[in-house]
Write an enzyme that holds these catalytic residues in place. Structure first.
Site, short mmCIF file in Angstrom:
data_model
loop_
_atom_site.label_atom_id
_atom_site.label_comp_id
_atom_site.label_asym_id
_atom_site.label_seq_id
_atom_site.Cartn_x
_atom_site.Cartn_y
_atom_site.Cartn_z
N ASP A 97 16.56 13.89 -7.06
CA ASP A 97 17.37 13.08 -7.97
C ASP A 97 18.84 13.23 -7.59
O ASP A 97 19.21 14.18 -6.89
CB ASP A 97 17.17 13.51 -9.43
CG ASP A 97 17.98 12.66 -10.39
OD1 ASP A 97 17.93 11.42 -10.28
OD2 ASP A 97 18.70 13.22 -11.24
N SER A 98 19.67 12.34 -8.10
CA SER A 98 21.11 12.45 -7.85
C SER A 98 21.70 13.69 -8.53
O SER A 98 22.76 14.14 -8.15
CB SER A 98 21.81 11.19 -8.36
OG SER A 98 21.50 10.99 -9.72
N TYR A 129 24.91 8.24 -8.51
CA TYR A 129 24.46 7.25 -7.53
C TYR A 129 24.56 5.83 -8.12
O TYR A 129 24.65 4.85 -7.39
CB TYR A 129 22.99 7.49 -7.17
CG TYR A 129 22.74 8.60 -6.17
CD1 TYR A 129 23.71 9.54 -5.84
CD2 TYR A 129 21.49 8.70 -5.56
CE1 TYR A 129 23.45 10.55 -4.93
CE2 TYR A 129 21.22 9.69 -4.64
CZ TYR A 129 22.20 10.62 -4.33
OH TYR A 129 21.94 11.61 -3.43
N GLY A 130 24.52 5.75 -9.45
CA GLY A 130 24.38 4.46 -10.13
C GLY A 130 25.52 3.50 -9.91
O GLY A 130 25.39 2.30 -10.15
N CYS A 164 14.97 9.62 -9.10
CA CYS A 164 16.16 8.82 -9.44
C CYS A 164 15.82 7.33 -9.39
O CYS A 164 15.34 6.84 -8.36
CB CYS A 164 17.25 9.16 -8.44
SG CYS A 164 18.76 8.21 -8.66
N ASN A 165 16.07 6.62 -10.49
CA ASN A 165 15.77 5.18 -10.52
C ASN A 165 16.61 4.42 -9.51
O ASN A 165 16.12 3.51 -8.84
CB ASN A 165 16.05 4.62 -11.92
CG ASN A 165 15.03 5.07 -12.93
OD1 ASN A 165 14.13 4.34 -13.29
ND2 ASN A 165 15.16 6.30 -13.41
N THR A 166 17.91 4.78 -9.42
CA THR A 166 18.80 4.06 -8.50
C THR A 166 18.33 4.25 -7.05
O THR A 166 18.27 3.30 -6.27
CB THR A 166 20.25 4.55 -8.66
OG1 THR A 166 20.59 4.55 -10.06
CG2 THR A 166 21.22 3.67 -7.91
N GLU A 223 24.77 13.89 -20.43
CA GLU A 223 25.18 15.16 -19.81
C GLU A 223 26.05 15.99 -20.73
O GLU A 223 26.06 17.22 -20.65
CB GLU A 223 25.90 14.89 -18.48
CG GLU A 223 24.93 14.35 -17.46
CD GLU A 223 25.43 14.44 -16.04
OE1 GLU A 223 26.52 14.97 -15.80
OE2 GLU A 223 24.70 13.96 -15.16
N CYS A 281 16.43 4.84 -16.27
CA CYS A 281 17.37 5.83 -15.71
C CYS A 281 16.91 7.20 -16.18
O CYS A 281 16.49 7.36 -17.33
CB CYS A 281 18.78 5.54 -16.23
SG CYS A 281 19.99 6.80 -15.76
N THR A 282 17.01 8.15 -15.27
CA THR A 282 16.53 9.51 -15.57
C THR A 282 17.17 10.12 -16.81
O THR A 282 16.58 10.97 -17.46
CB THR A 282 16.87 10.44 -14.39
OG1 THR A 282 18.25 10.25 -14.06
CG2 THR A 282 16.00 10.16 -13.20
N HIS A 283 18.41 9.72 -17.11
CA HIS A 283 19.14 10.34 -18.22
C HIS A 283 18.74 9.81 -19.60
O HIS A 283 19.01 10.45 -20.60
CB HIS A 283 20.64 10.10 -18.05
CG HIS A 283 21.28 10.96 -17.00
ND1 HIS A 283 20.86 10.94 -15.70
CD2 HIS A 283 22.29 11.87 -17.07
CE1 HIS A 283 21.60 11.79 -15.00
NE2 HIS A 283 22.47 12.36 -15.81
#
Ligand code: DGL
Length: 266
Positions: free
Chosen positions: A9-10, A41-42, A72-74, A151, A183-185
């Site tokens: 992941d980023s 990365y997004g 990571c989705n991006t 975050e 998105c991972t977040h």
């Protein structure tokens, strides 16, 4: 086969995917790589994200992984073919599993996708959804401020509510049946997202469907670990202390500082 599964992941958001993988595959061991030096990365170009993703894959392949998950989705949206061409192991991204889960939940109704700017711009979710269900309507909304909110642990309260309303109110006008957390977040903001969009819209994140796809792939290729439960090693490209501190929110448990190593990607 007791080789580890690699996850990339980023940063720390992909720990939401690791969490689902560990639950689904308790006998496996994992090497997680977070490119914390180059997050986010997004907001970066497809070329840059692809280059970073191939470098991350190279670092994980040298650790002897048997399968690679791009959490990571991006990076999944931009770099899946490049990483698949490069890596000598099966590579699974999160877009296809997320799209499948969304189509199953939407029952032909419109699907809304929220993601980073890069993922929305690349249109990977819309393409993946339309490959499965060509007639389905897909609306997309970039939600870049959700990343720092997650975050900073600002998952509820006035600021989170205002940002959620700002992004989600226009989406609700198209009356989606399902909202993809692309998105991972975003899974850590599920509460505020659900509260803002109201009832009757299914929330889908790709972590669980990705974990199921990983299990199926390992089974089909006879790669499941028949032995005892394994552990997790963490590799980060910067700021290991922040990764340990912030990462717990995404993983849902504490991270042992001794299991985190700094690496240089090139
Ligand atoms: N991991 C990224 C994703 O899922 C979000 C954070 C970033 O922009 O790097 O798209």
């Amino acid at each position: 086969m007791n080789q580890p599964i690699g996850i990339f992941d980023s940063g720390m958001g992909g720990l939401t995917v690791l969490r689902a993988l560990r639950r689904q595959l308790p006998n496996e061991s994992f090497v997680y790589l977070g490119d914390t030096a180059r997050l986010p990365y997004g907001t970066k170009s497809g070329e840059t994200v692809s280059r970073y993703a191939v470098q991350a894959a190279a670092a994980l392949v040298t650790r002897g992984i048997k399968l690679l998950v791009i959490a990571c989705n991006t990076a999944s949206a931009y770099a899946l073919p490049a990483v698949q061409d490069f890596a000598v192991v099966p590579v699974i991204g999160v877009i296809d599993p997320g799209a499948r889960a969304a189509v199953a939940a939407a029952a032909q109704g419109p699907i809304a996708v929220i993601a980073t700017e890069g993922t929305v711009k690349g249109g990977a979710y819309a393409r993946a959804i339309r490959t499965i269900a060509p007639a389905i309507e897909v609306v997309q909304q970039p939600c870049p401020l959700f990343v720092p909110l997650a975050e900073e642990g600002l998952t509820k309260g006035d600021i989170a509510e205002a940002v959620a309303r700002h992004y989600l109110a226009p989406l609700c006008e198209s009356r989606p049946r399902c909202l993809v957390l692309g998105c991972t977040h975003f899974p850590v903001l599920k509460g505020i997202i659900a509260q803002t969009i109201g009832t009757g819209i299914a929330l889908v994140d790709s972590a669980e469907t990705t974990a199921l796809m990983v299990e199926t792939t390992l089974r089909e290729r006879n790669l499941l670990n028949g032995g005892a439960a394994g552990g997790t090693t963490y590799l980060v490209t910067d700021a290991a202390d922040r990764f340990v501190r912030v990462g717990q929110t995404f993983l849902g448990e504490s991270i042992d500082t001794g299991s985190v190593e700094i690496v240089d990607l090139q």
